[in-house]
Design a protein around this motif. Structure first.
Motif, mmCIF file in Angstrom:
data_model
loop_
_atom_site.group_PDB
_atom_site.id
_atom_site.type_symbol
_atom_site.label_atom_id
_atom_site.label_comp_id
_atom_site.label_asym_id
_atom_site.label_seq_id
_atom_site.Cartn_x
_atom_site.Cartn_y
_atom_site.Cartn_z
ATOM 1 N N LYS A 112 0.859 -1.222 0.024
ATOM 2 C CA LYS A 112 -0.040 -0.051 -0.046
ATOM 3 C C LYS A 112 0.724 0.987 0.026
ATOM 4 N N ILE A 113 0.281 2.130 -0.421
ATOM 5 C CA ILE A 113 0.878 3.667 -0.314
ATOM 6 C C ILE A 113 -0.126 4.545 0.406
ATOM 7 N N ILE A 126 7.231 -0.836 -6.599
ATOM 8 C CA ILE A 126 6.317 -0.145 -7.580
ATOM 9 C C ILE A 126 6.485 -0.663 -8.900
ATOM 10 N N ALA A 127 7.715 -0.872 -9.402
ATOM 11 C CA ALA A 127 8.082 -1.094 -10.627
ATOM 12 C C ALA A 127 7.316 -2.665 -10.899
ATOM 13 N N ALA A 128 7.490 -3.580 -9.974
ATOM 14 C CA ALA A 128 6.827 -5.139 -10.098
ATOM 15 C C ALA A 128 5.168 -4.761 -10.146
ATOM 16 N N TYR A 129 4.834 -3.668 -9.421
ATOM 17 C CA TYR A 129 3.257 -3.552 -9.376
ATOM 18 C C TYR A 129 2.843 -3.120 -10.689
ATOM 19 N N VAL A 147 -3.688 -2.555 -12.707
ATOM 20 C CA VAL A 147 -2.922 -1.414 -12.097
ATOM 21 C C VAL A 147 -4.081 -0.419 -11.835
ATOM 22 N N ASP A 148 -4.235 0.589 -10.848
ATOM 23 C CA ASP A 148 -4.965 1.511 -10.415
ATOM 24 C C ASP A 148 -4.990 2.627 -11.425
ATOM 25 N N ALA A 149 -6.250 3.088 -11.943
ATOM 26 C CA ALA A 149 -6.194 4.069 -12.924
ATOM 27 C C ALA A 149 -5.882 5.476 -12.628
ATOM 28 N N VAL A 150 -5.942 5.684 -11.268
ATOM 29 C CA VAL A 150 -5.664 6.952 -10.835
ATOM 30 C C VAL A 150 -3.997 6.885 -10.380
ATOM 31 N N ALA A 151 -3.784 5.947 -9.712
ATOM 32 C CA ALA A 151 -2.367 5.932 -9.193
ATOM 33 C C ALA A 151 -1.495 5.483 -10.173
ATOM 34 N N GLY A 152 -1.628 4.771 -11.168
ATOM 35 C CA GLY A 152 -0.715 4.056 -12.139
ATOM 36 C C GLY A 152 0.011 5.271 -12.667
ATOM 37 N N ALA A 158 -1.151 12.445 -2.448
ATOM 38 C CA ALA A 158 -2.590 12.197 -2.452
ATOM 39 C C ALA A 158 -2.902 11.143 -2.795
ATOM 40 N N ILE A 159 -2.225 10.014 -3.031
ATOM 41 C CA ILE A 159 -2.276 8.657 -3.201
ATOM 42 C C ILE A 159 -2.655 7.763 -2.115
ATOM 43 N N ASP A 160 -3.882 7.077 -2.209
ATOM 44 C CA ASP A 160 -4.275 6.223 -1.199
ATOM 45 C C ASP A 160 -4.549 5.150 -1.895
ATOM 46 N N LEU A 161 -3.439 4.027 -1.770
ATOM 47 C CA LEU A 161 -3.559 3.000 -2.714
ATOM 48 C C LEU A 161 -3.310 1.481 -1.796
ATOM 49 N N THR A 162 -4.175 0.509 -1.834
ATOM 50 C CA THR A 162 -4.013 -0.865 -1.311
ATOM 51 C C THR A 162 -3.949 -1.692 -2.336
ATOM 52 N N VAL A 163 -2.901 -2.660 -2.363
ATOM 53 C CA VAL A 163 -2.840 -3.653 -3.462
ATOM 54 C C VAL A 163 -3.426 -4.925 -2.753
ATOM 55 N N GLU A 164 -4.311 -5.520 -3.596
ATOM 56 C CA GLU A 164 -4.389 -6.899 -3.207
ATOM 57 C C GLU A 164 -3.692 -8.109 -3.460
ATOM 58 N N PRO A 165 -3.524 -8.933 -2.687
ATOM 59 C CA PRO A 165 -2.455 -9.945 -2.922
ATOM 60 C C PRO A 165 -2.959 -10.866 -4.222
#
Length: 652
Positions: A435-436, A529-532, A538-543, A638-645
């Protein structure tokens, strides 16, 4: 030795010990009385439950109890009569230290006329406990618990051949050290281990009490304990009393067909032998006595038919009990074997690689094991197991406690035709974005451990090998071959097929995930981040912001490399300038060195100008890099990102 009455064909065995045998001389009984012993239940924790019954028309039922057993006897004693009011109470003398009798007075007469000296004094090992009755005839049942040797199970498996099922047989080893013979008793053994302890109820004890000068506080009556029974328990009590506890469940298995061919006249040759015999004989053969048929080999059919069960099994509340189906007699200081299993099972004779420190060769050679699932309906206790098959003894192993439905692998020999080697390699760490939040990056790090097993089958038949892979504590399996089984200690059993004459490999990967929180654009964060960004979701806003961050990270890395080169060049120039100044100081005001001093001065001016130019470039790079970091940090804050495993591979 009397064996008492028993069912026809029942299989059991009494092992008598001589007076000077392993248990020593005759022992005093644990409990002695005129009431006949009717029922014995032995447990796995060193106690036994005993029931005696009979008709009593006297005022007292006297028990002679071994002194060290008095606490157990009194703490568990229960007396039951058919009629109410038969029992008045229980009495016993104070348990005080016994004093030897005074010595006889000296004899003053001639030695021939003096009486013989008394025998050496020995303290009485027994103690009287009296149950007071009302003097009327009563049918009485007395139950109590005293120490007794634990019963021990022992097993054997006869491996099936030619598509036949294997056979599991079990025996309970019971030892009688009670000091009396058990004659025609109802005998049961149970895997239960109720909590017990020694209670010193016979020795008087007066606790210390403080002395007070006022009236003090006196309890007017003892406080009773609270006992409650549910309706279900109350309704079940008469039935339990009538049956004496858990009900019995009969059982048995279908008999196997015996492979041996016998007729009423003796041994009958097989079809192949009859086909090979000639139709006529040129000359008569001499008449010889008929040859007795060979004894049948140990096989599943004969072994199943020859064993008549002596015990029925039942399981209630997760505890298994085996009850003898007929009266059993066990003389004092003797043992008996009770058959408790005779079940067909599906057993597999296979291989297990599980290095054991007690067997050094097991590091390169797997064990030959018997694998089977407990389908007999009850739990199996720990005990030794003999493995028989192919008409011979194959080996012996230990069966650990096995609940119903569980599978066990029992090593009984080493397999020299299979050689196993193991190689381990720990690879560098991987990183996954978790997450970020407000510019802080949480990364999950993985250390990958690869274990390679190579098994070489030197034999001429295909085999199956089960590999016992012990996982590191806190590590997860990243690869799970089909058919993998979990064990209780966190390890895994993995199957591996071994074609004849070939070497087969199995690679097992483990990962140790740990979460860390790092600053944005650190090397670990950039890797995650590079692997994500290379992943499928990939999130449309955070990507886009993260992609710019990666590009900026690459540019910052280039700037860092350029700045490093510039700083290295500036240090070299600074060193050269110091050397020129030192040379000018050595030349001083010598007129002969005027031309050399002028050249050195011009060179110093050139190096100084280059030093200033490099410094300006370094300042410019630092300014650009700082501005880039601030802009990216502001965008990513401003990014609030949680990545699902990601889902585990292969359903793991």
């Amino acid at each position: 030795m009397g064996r008492g009455s028993r069912r026809p064909g029942a299989t059991w065995l009494v092992l008598a010990a001589a007076a000077a045998g392993a248990w020593g001389c005759a022992r005093t009984p644990s409990v002695a009385t005129d009431l006949e012993l009717r029922r014995v239940v032995l447990y796995r924790n060193g106690v036994g439950y005993f029931e005696r019954s009979g008709t009593v028309d006297e005022d007292i039922i006297r028990f002679r109890v071994r002194r060290e057993q008095v606490g157990d006897f009194l703490g568990s004693l229960a007396v039951v009569t058919r009629e109410r009011g038969g029992v008045r109470g229980v009495s016993f003398p104070s348990f005080e230290e016994q004093e030897p009798p005074p010595p006889p007075p000296p004899c003053t007469r001639p030695a021939a006329e003096c009486p013989p000296p008394p025998p050496p004094w020995r303290p009485d090992p027994m103690m009287d406990v009296d149950v007071e009755m009302d003097g009327r005839p009563h049918e009485v049942t007395v139950a109590y618990v005293v120490e007794a040797p634990v019963w021990r199970p022992t097993y054997r498996i006869v491996l099936g051949e030619g598509g036949r099922a294997s056979l599991l047989q079990g025996w309970a080893v019971v030892q009688n050290l009670s000091g009396e013979d058990w004659k025609d008793v109802e005998l049961a053994v149970t895997e239960g281990a109720p909590l017990t302890f020694r209670a010193d109820l016979a020795t008087p004890f007066v606790p210390y009490r403080p002395v007070v000068t006022d009236y003090g506080e006196v309890v007017q009556a003892p406080v009773s304990s609270l006992v409650s029974l549910s309706d279900r328990q109350r309704r079940a009590m008469p039935a339990s009393a009538a049956t004496g506890g858990a009900g019995q469940a009969g059982w048995g298995g279908d008999a196997f067909d015996d492979e041996a061919e016998f007729t009423a006249d003796g041994y009958a040759p097989g079809a192949a032998m009859r086909a090979a015999a000639p139709e006529s004989v040129a000359m008569p053969l001499p008449q010889t006595a008929p040859v007795a048929p060979p004894p049948p080999a140990v096989a599943t059919g004969g072994a199943s038919q020859s064993l008549a069960l002596l015990a029925a099994r039942a399981q209630e509340g997760g505890i298994t009990t085996y009850r003898a189906e007929g009266p059993v007699s066990v003389p004092d200081e003797s043992s008996t074997l009770i058959a408790i299993f005779n079940d067909p099972i599906d057993a597999e004779d296979t291989l297990l690689y599980q290095p054991d420190g007690g067997v050094p060769d097991s590091r390169q050679n797997p064990f030959r094991v018997v694998r089977f699932t407990n389908d007999v309906g009850v739990s199996l206790e720990r005990g030794p197991m003999a493995i028989l098959g192919r008409g011979q003894f194959l080996g012996q192993g230990i069966l650990d406690p096995l609940p119903p439905g569980a599978t066990t692998s029992i090593p009984y020999a080493l397999e020299r035709s299979v050689v196993v080697s193991v190689d381990r390699e720990e690879t560098p760490e991987e990183a996954r974005l978790v997450k970020i939040v407000r510019g802080r990056v949480t990364v999950q790090r993985f250390s990958v451990l690869k274990t390679r097993y190579e098994a070489r089958n030197l034999g001429d038949g295909d085999l199956r090998l089960w590999i016992h892979h012990a996982r590191r504590s806190g590590w997860d399996l990243a690869t799970r071959p089909e058919g993998t089984e979990e064990t209780g200690e966190g390890a895994a059993l993995m199957p591996l097929d071994l074609p004849a004459g070939e070497a087969t490999e199995l690679e097992v990967q483990e990962k140790s995930p740990t979460k860390v929180e790092v600053e944005l654009l650190t090397p670990l964060a950039r890797q995650a981040i590079a692997a994500y960004l290379e992943g499928p979701a990939v999130d449309a806003v955070a990507g886009p912001v993260l992609r710019r961050a990666i590009e900026a990270s690459d540019r910052l890395a280039q700037m860092e490399e350029q700045r490093g080169q510039l700083e290295q060049r500036r240090r070299e120039i600074q060193q050269l300038m110091q050397e020129i100044r030192a040379d000018l100081q050595v030349l001083g005001n010598n007129p002969a060195s005027q031309e050399l001093k002028e050249r050195l001065t011009r060179n110093l001016e050139e190096q100084t100008a280059e030093y200033q130019r490099l410094t300006a470039q370094i300042v410019e790079i630092n300014t650009q890099a700082g501005q880039m970091r601030v802009e990216l940090a502001e965008a990513i804050r401003a990014i609030d990102l949680t990545v699902e495993p990601e889902p585990a591979e292969g359903g793991r």
